[in-house]
Design a protein around this motif. Sequence first.
Motif, short mmCIF file in Angstrom:
data_model
loop_
_atom_site.label_atom_id
_atom_site.label_comp_id
_atom_site.label_asym_id
_atom_site.label_seq_id
_atom_site.Cartn_x
_atom_site.Cartn_y
_atom_site.Cartn_z
N ARG A 160 9.77 -17.40 -27.29
CA ARG A 160 8.49 -17.93 -27.77
C ARG A 160 8.03 -17.18 -29.02
NH1 ARG A 160 4.15 -18.81 -23.01
NH2 ARG A 160 5.26 -20.43 -21.87
N ALA A 161 8.25 -15.86 -28.99
CA ALA A 161 7.85 -15.06 -30.15
C ALA A 161 8.55 -15.58 -31.39
CB ALA A 161 8.19 -13.60 -29.92
N GLN A 162 9.83 -15.88 -31.21
CA GLN A 162 10.61 -16.40 -32.32
C GLN A 162 10.02 -17.70 -32.83
OE1 GLN A 162 14.65 -16.99 -31.08
NE2 GLN A 162 15.39 -15.62 -32.68
N ARG A 163 9.69 -18.59 -31.87
CA ARG A 163 9.11 -19.88 -32.27
C ARG A 163 7.78 -19.66 -32.97
NH1 ARG A 163 8.54 -23.05 -27.19
NH2 ARG A 163 6.93 -24.14 -28.35
N PHE A 164 7.04 -18.67 -32.46
CA PHE A 164 5.73 -18.44 -33.06
C PHE A 164 5.87 -17.93 -34.49
CE2 PHE A 164 2.14 -15.96 -34.27
CZ PHE A 164 1.17 -16.92 -34.14
N ILE A 165 6.79 -16.96 -34.66
CA ILE A 165 6.99 -16.44 -36.02
C ILE A 165 7.47 -17.55 -36.94
CG2 ILE A 165 8.36 -14.84 -37.40
CD1 ILE A 165 8.22 -12.95 -34.93
N GLY A 166 8.34 -18.42 -36.37
CA GLY A 166 8.79 -19.58 -37.12
C GLY A 166 7.61 -20.43 -37.55
N GLY A 167 6.69 -20.66 -36.60
CA GLY A 167 5.50 -21.46 -36.89
C GLY A 167 4.63 -20.83 -37.96
N ALA A 187 -0.72 -23.68 -34.68
CA ALA A 187 -1.41 -22.40 -34.50
C ALA A 187 -1.15 -21.50 -35.70
CB ALA A 187 -0.94 -21.72 -33.22
N GLY A 188 0.11 -21.44 -36.16
CA GLY A 188 0.44 -20.62 -37.33
C GLY A 188 -0.36 -21.07 -38.54
N ALA A 189 -0.46 -22.41 -38.70
CA ALA A 189 -1.21 -22.94 -39.85
C ALA A 189 -2.66 -22.50 -39.77
CB ALA A 189 -1.11 -24.47 -39.86
N ILE A 190 -3.24 -22.59 -38.57
CA ILE A 190 -4.66 -22.21 -38.42
C ILE A 190 -4.84 -20.73 -38.75
CG2 ILE A 190 -6.54 -21.96 -36.76
CD1 ILE A 190 -5.40 -24.42 -35.32
N LEU A 191 -3.95 -19.89 -38.22
CA LEU A 191 -4.09 -18.45 -38.48
C LEU A 191 -3.99 -18.16 -39.98
CD1 LEU A 191 -2.11 -16.84 -35.56
CD2 LEU A 191 -4.56 -16.94 -35.92
N LEU A 192 -3.04 -18.83 -40.64
CA LEU A 192 -2.92 -18.61 -42.08
C LEU A 192 -4.20 -19.01 -42.80
CD1 LEU A 192 0.69 -19.64 -43.08
CD2 LEU A 192 -0.41 -17.41 -43.27
N LEU A 193 -4.77 -20.16 -42.36
CA LEU A 193 -6.01 -20.60 -43.00
C LEU A 193 -7.12 -19.57 -42.81
CD1 LEU A 193 -6.26 -24.42 -42.26
CD2 LEU A 193 -6.10 -23.27 -44.47
N LEU A 244 5.82 -18.83 -40.35
CA LEU A 244 6.50 -18.88 -41.64
C LEU A 244 6.57 -20.30 -42.19
CD1 LEU A 244 9.41 -16.35 -41.03
CD2 LEU A 244 7.31 -16.02 -42.35
N VAL A 245 6.73 -21.28 -41.27
CA VAL A 245 6.76 -22.68 -41.69
C VAL A 245 5.61 -23.39 -40.99
CG1 VAL A 245 8.21 -24.69 -42.03
CG2 VAL A 245 9.26 -22.45 -41.68
N PRO A 246 4.39 -23.14 -41.43
CA PRO A 246 3.24 -23.71 -40.73
C PRO A 246 3.17 -25.22 -40.90
CG PRO A 246 2.54 -22.64 -42.74
CD PRO A 246 4.00 -22.37 -42.61
#
Lengths: 279, 271, 270
Positions: free
Chosen positions: C56-63, C244-250, C65-67
Motif C-alpha cells: 500500500r505504501a508503494q501505491r501511495f507513493i505512486g499516487g 489522496a496524493g493529489a489532494i495532499l499536493l494541493l 508522484l503521479v497524482p
Amino acid sequence: MLRIDALDKRYKTGDHALKGVSFTVERGQVVGLIGPSGAGKSTLIRCINRLVESSRGKVLLNDVEITGMSGSGLRRMRRRIGMIFQEYALVERLTVMENVLSGRLGYVPFWRSFLRRYPQADVDKAFALLDRVGLTDHVDKRADALSGGQRQRVGIARALEQDPELLLVDEPTASLDPKTSRQIMRLICEVCRERQLPAIINIHDVSLAQMFVDRIIGLRAGEVVFDGPPDGLDHAALTEIYGEEDWNQMRAEKEEDARDEEDAAAFEATRRERMEGIA
Amino acid sequence: MPVTQTPSGPVWTRRTTTEQWASWAGWLAVAVLFVISWQVMNTNTIWSFVDDAPRQAGDLLSRSWPPRWSYVGNLWLPLWDTLNMATLGTLIGTILAVPTAFFAARNTTPSVAILRPVALFVIVASRSINSLIWALLLVAILGPGILAGIIAIALRSIGFIGKLLYEAIEEIDESQVEAIRATGAGGWQVLDYGIVPQVLPAFAGITVFRWDINIRESTILGLVGAGGIGLQLQSSLNVLAWSQVTVIFALILVTVIVSEWVSGKVRTAII
Amino acid sequence: MSATPPVAGRRWRRPPLFIQSRLWRWVIYSGVLVYLVLAVGSLEVDWQRVYAGLERAQRFIGGFLVPDFVTRSDQIWRGMVESLTMTVCATVVGIAISVPIGIGAARNIAPWPVRVVCRAIIAVSRAFQEIVIAILFVAMFGFGPFAGFVTLSFTTIGFLSKLLADDIEEIDESQAEATRATGAGWWQIVNYGVQPQVMPRLIGLSLYRLDINFRESAVIGIVGAGGIGATLNTAMERYDYDTAGAILLLIILLVMAAEYGSSHIRKWIQ
C-alpha cells in the motif's frame, strides 16, 4: 617576520578595498593600523589569515607564502596566526576555559575537541595564560557572565593559546571604556614583547595607538598614506589620513548601536509569536 | 503631503488622498471577499439545524452530565500510550530535524543548489500536513496502533523543529564563527564550537515546545486509529456515550495543563 | 584559589551543561533511560501487518508522484472551495471577536473584572485541540462547513487574543503615558497610545492565523466539519490513493503559496 606584497582586494560589490598595499613587520614589532572607517583596515588583516580572500598580491609569514594555500595547509597556517576581535567574538555560551582551549582547535583532532579531552600540555598552557591575563578565578564561568575587559582578556588568552607567530588585532578597545582600553592595549603590547611576536593592531583611537605601539601605518581608501614612528604622526599626517569630516561618521555608528539594542527587545516578542504562529 | 493649502488656510489630513483611497479599497476588498465566501460556504447549510444548535447543545450537556467517572479506569493504559507516542515521536522527529535544519540554513548548508531546496521542501511538506492526516495515511499503510502515531508525530515535528532551528542557525552571530575559524579549526570543529553553542538554547526550547504540542496532538490521533486515548474517544463517540466523552475530555485537559506546566518549567530552566 | 596554583598538571573537565548536582544528574539520566526502555518495550508492532502494508505504501507513493486530479475533480474542487471560504469567514469573524477580547485581557489597560472574564475565554479556547472542538460543534450544528467555520472562529480567538494581549502588555508604556498626560480618555489612549504600537503586529498575527486556519480546515473535515479534509478522508476510505496524493499536493502548494504571500504582505506593511 611578516611581508605583505602589493596586496589588492576588490569585493564582488565593486568596492576596491585594498589598492596594492605593501609593508613588512619585523619580529616583536607592534604596528598600529589607523584610518577612517571603510579605509580597508579590517579587510587588510582578514586578508592576512584569509578570512577574506585577496584578489592579488602576496602575504608571506616567515618566508612561507600564505596566499594560495588551501585545505589542511590553510588550517595549519591559520593556527600560527592569533586573532583578537573587536566585539571579543568569544563563544558566549561556552566557558572561559573552553574558549581558551578553542585556540588549540587547529592542533587537535576532532574527537579530542568534541569530548573536550585536550592534551594535558594544552590545559597547562591555558591555565598559565589565564593566570597571565588575571582570570584564574573565572575558569569555569560562562563567557557571557564576564565584563567587557575580562572578555577581551579571554580573547587574548585564546589567541596566545595558539602559540602564534603573528598576532592580528581588530579594534581591541572599540567596546571598552578608556581605562580598560589602556589596560588591554598595555597587556597586548607586553605579551608581544615577551614573546617577540609581531602584531598588527587596527585601532580607531589615535592617541591610544601613539601611547603603545612601535610603528604606525595610516590607511586611506585602501592605500598606505603614512608609515612611520608614532611621534611622526603630526597634524598634517592626520589630515592626510582622516580628512576632516570623518569624525561625524564615527558618531553615526554609535547611534546605530543604540538602535540595535532597541530592536533586540522587539525581536524577542516576534520570535515568540513565530513559534505560536507555525505551531 | 498631508497638509494642503486652501483659500481658508492649510488643512491637515492624516493621509494623502491616494493613501486614503487605497486604504478604503483594501477594506472594501476584504468585506466583499467575506460576503462572497459567506454566501458560497453556506449554499448547503441547513439553517434550521443552526437555529436548533442551542437546543442541541442543551441536549448534549444533559447527556454528558454527570460524567461516568468510573470509566477513568479504562483510560490509564491509553494515556500511557498517548504520552509515549508524543515523546518517542518528538525524539525521532528531532533526530531527523537536526540535519534537515543544518542543510536548510543558508550559512551551514553543504550545497546551496541541491540540498538546501530539498531540505526546505521537506520542511514545508511536513508542516503543511497536520499530524492527524499523517496518521490517517500511516494507519492505512502500517495498520492501526501506536507505531503509526509515533511516525505521524515524528513526521509533523520535522517541519516545525526544522524551520525554527534553521532560522535560529541563520541568525547566529557570525563573528563568533569567524573567530573559531581563525584559530585554524576544521569544518566539524567550527560547527561544534562556533555554531552549536549558539543555537543550543533555542534548540532545547523549540524541542520542549514541540513536545508540549505533540502531547495535545497525540490525544486525538486515535480518532483515525493511531492508538492512545483518542481510540477510546472514538469508540465512545460511536456509541454516543457522551458521559464517557466528558471523562475523556477532562483527562485530556489535565494532561495538557500538566504538560504545558512541565514544558514551561523546563524552558525557563534552560534559558 | 588565592594561593598560586601549580603551573603543571592541573586537571580540567568541562562543567556539566544542564544539571550541576552529580546525584541529580544520575537520577534524571537513568530515569530517562528507564522510561525509554519501558516506552519502547510497550510498543506492540504487528510486523506482518506492517509488511503487508508495504504494498500500500508503494501505491501511495505512486499516487503522490503521479497524482490524479481529474477523476474526482468536482469533489476536490468542492472541498477546496469549502476549505477556502471557511478559512476566510472564520479568520474575519475570529479577528473581529478577538480584538476586543485581547484588549480586555491586557493587564495595563483593562480593569481586573473584565480581564478575568477575557482571560477565561482565552483559556477555554486554547485548552482543546481544534479537532475536539470540531467534534462538539458538529454535534451541535450538524455536518458541513458551517460547523467548521464556528470551530475555526472559536480557536482563532484563543490564538489571536492571547498574543494581542501579550503584545499590548509589552508596549512602550511611556507612549501611553504621554497620551494620558494630554488628558485623553480611555478610548483615546487606546487609539493613540496603544493602537499605533500593536497594529503592525496585529496584522502580522492575522496573516499567520489565516495560514493556520487553512491548514486546520484541511483536518477538521475528518470529523465531519466539511472542507478538503472530508474529501481526503473519503478518498482514503475508498483506497483511492491517486486522488489522496493529489489532494495532499494541493494542500502543500496552497500552504506554500499562502506562506509566501503572507510573508510578503508582512514585509510590505512593516
